[in-house]
Design a protein around this motif. Structure first.
Motif, PDB file in Angstrom:
ATOM      1  N   ILE A 294       3.364   0.202   9.207  1.00 32.45           N
ATOM      2  CA  ILE A 294       3.731   1.391   8.435  1.00 32.45           C
ATOM      3  C   ILE A 294       5.232   1.616   8.517  1.00 32.45           C
ATOM      4  O   ILE A 294       5.824   1.532   9.597  1.00 32.45           O
TER       5      ILE A 294
ATOM      6  N   VAL B 112      -1.917  -3.124  11.254  1.00 29.44           N
ATOM      7  CA  VAL B 112      -1.380  -2.535  10.013  1.00 29.44           C
ATOM      8  C   VAL B 112       0.042  -2.050  10.272  1.00 29.44           C
ATOM      9  O   VAL B 112       0.305  -1.454  11.319  1.00 29.44           O
TER      10      VAL B 112
ATOM     11  N   ALA C 196      -2.480  -4.439   5.440  1.00 25.51           N
ATOM     12  CA  ALA C 196      -1.752  -3.370   4.752  1.00 25.51           C
ATOM     13  C   ALA C 196      -0.335  -3.207   5.309  1.00 25.51           C
ATOM     14  O   ALA C 196      -0.117  -3.250   6.522  1.00 25.51           O
TER      15      ALA C 196
ATOM     16  N   THR D  77       0.844  -1.197   0.000  1.00 22.32           N
ATOM     17  CA  THR D  77       0.000   0.000   0.000  1.00 22.32           C
ATOM     18  C   THR D  77       0.880   1.248   0.000  1.00 22.32           C
ATOM     19  O   THR D  77       1.881   1.286   0.709  1.00 22.32           O
TER      20      THR D  77
ATOM     21  N   GLU E  22      -1.868  -0.863  -3.824  1.00 25.38           N
ATOM     22  CA  GLU E  22      -3.068  -0.128  -3.422  1.00 25.38           C
ATOM     23  C   GLU E  22      -2.600   1.307  -3.139  1.00 25.38           C
ATOM     24  O   GLU E  22      -1.732   1.512  -2.289  1.00 25.38           O
TER      25      GLU E  22
ATOM     26  N   LEU F 128      -8.409   6.819   6.010  1.00 24.32           N
ATOM     27  CA  LEU F 128      -7.417   5.954   5.356  1.00 24.32           C
ATOM     28  C   LEU F 128      -7.958   4.535   5.192  1.00 24.32           C
ATOM     29  O   LEU F 128      -7.663   3.863   4.202  1.00 24.32           O
TER      30      LEU F 128
ATOM     31  N   VAL G  52       2.453  -0.344   4.668  1.00 25.54           N
ATOM     32  CA  VAL G  52       2.271   0.968   4.050  1.00 25.54           C
ATOM     33  C   VAL G  52       3.557   1.789   3.912  1.00 25.54           C
ATOM     34  O   VAL G  52       4.347   1.873   4.856  1.00 25.54           O
TER      35      VAL G  52
ATOM     36  N   VAL H 111       0.742   5.518   0.342  1.00 22.86           N
ATOM     37  CA  VAL H 111      -0.002   6.765   0.565  1.00 22.86           C
ATOM     38  C   VAL H 111       0.830   7.872  -0.064  1.00 22.86           C
ATOM     39  O   VAL H 111       1.945   8.141   0.370  1.00 22.86           O
TER      40      VAL H 111
ATOM     41  N   PHE I  64      -7.267   1.509   6.141  1.00 24.23           N
ATOM     42  CA  PHE I  64      -6.367   0.444   5.704  1.00 24.23           C
ATOM     43  C   PHE I  64      -6.986  -0.910   6.022  1.00 24.23           C
ATOM     44  O   PHE I  64      -7.599  -1.074   7.077  1.00 24.23           O
ATOM     45  N   ASP I  65      -6.789  -1.895   5.146  1.00 28.21           N
ATOM     46  CA  ASP I  65      -7.218  -3.224   5.576  1.00 28.21           C
ATOM     47  C   ASP I  65      -6.112  -3.807   6.454  1.00 28.21           C
ATOM     48  O   ASP I  65      -4.979  -3.325   6.446  1.00 28.21           O
TER      49      ASP I  65
END
Ligand code: GTP
Length: 262
Positions: free
Chosen positions: A148, A146, A100, A24, A48, A94, A102, A26, A96-97
């Motif tokens: 990140i 999730v 994710a 993912t 994504e 956001l 990220v 962003v 997120f699933d």
């Protein structure tokens, strides 16, 4: 005036390495110039991708709505935010699933670090952020698992036009001291003046600005260099009030194509 080609290439390679670790992306853009601040040059199409229009607090509200429609029409996922939006509201946007992984990317000064800090919340920062701990790729987790990446990917655009340089200057993505060509300042001033309806000329405006701010050289001569520096720094910070520098209807098919990565 430009970022060094070697620099751009190195940043691109770093992002490509980081992209292997995530599913993912962003992409943080400045809401005041969402095309100029796009992450041109790297292909996210297999990830994504969420386009995040940041700094909406200092962008023109109507124009931001038009941008959201513009990206939605292209079938892209787009959200808007600003630094003072509460974390829980931001997280909901956001959405997120839970699988994710990220990466936050964007050109300089779009607010990536501010976003990462907000996402981290009050919990302790990841281990690697402390001095003396081995540097490496660090992740932090959200409440739902999730993950990140703790460092943002920074992209430098290939500055192919005066117009692009001017817009990057206006949003603070291209530092004032990197501008060597007077025409970029003039173009940036034109865009700004048009956006908020200033009618004075470049020279009149900056002489006046220098006088008002007491930026004078010996003999009371307005110091235009310092005036430019202060003015564009303030514009980038949104101190001149909410304003947008780009509108969807101005985007030509050629720009559209140049913005598709590659
Ligand atoms: P680089 O490290 O240069 O790539 O910057 P960055 O993308 O990490 O941006 P950073 O989070 O450091 O923010 C850049 C500047 O913009 C800072 O002065 C922030 O306080 C400011 N900023 C970030 N988000 C917002 C926002 O939503 N609104 C406003 N008005 N300012 C913001």
């Amino acid at each position: 005036m430009s970022w060094y080609p070697g620099h751009i290439e190195k940043a691109k390679r770093q992002i490509k390495d980081l992209l292997r670790l995530v599913n993912t992306v962003v992409e943080v853009r400045d809401a005041r110039a969402p095309f100029a601040t796009s992450a041109y040059g790297v292909d996210f199409s297999r990830k994504e991708t969420i386009i995040l229009l940041n700094k909406v607090d200092i962008a023109d509200e109507e124009t931001t709505k038009e941008w959201v429609e513009f990206f939605k029409k292209q079938g892209k996922r787009v959200i808007t935010t600003h630094k003072d939006e509460p974390r829980n509201v931001f997280l909901k946007k956001l959405s997120f699933d839970r699988f994710a992984r990220v990466l936050i990317v964007g050109v300089p000064n779009t607010g990536k670090s501010t976003i990462i800090n907000k996402l981290k919340g009050k919990r302790a920062s990841s281990v690697g952020a402390q001095p003396g701990v081995t540097k490496g790729i660090q992740w932090f987790s959200l409440e739902n698992g999730v993950k990140i990446l703790d460092t943002p990917g920074i992209l430098y655009k290939n500055i192919f036009s005066e117009d692009l340089a001017a817009k990057l200057l206006l949003v603070g993505s291209l530092p004032v001291e990197r501008i060597e060509d007077q025409r970029i300042f003039e173009r940036a001033f034109d865009i700004f003046a048009q956006s908020i309806g200033i009618e004075s000329s470049f020279n009149e405006f900056f002489e006046d600005f220098a006088k008002k701010r007491g930026l004078l050289k010996k003999g009371g001569v307005p110091d235009i260099e310092r005036a430019l520096m202060l003015f564009f720094t303030e514009v980038a910070q949104g101190k001149t009030g909410p304003v947008s520098f780009e509108h969807p209807e101005d985007i030509t098919p050629v720009q559209q194509e140049q913005n598709q990565g590659g």
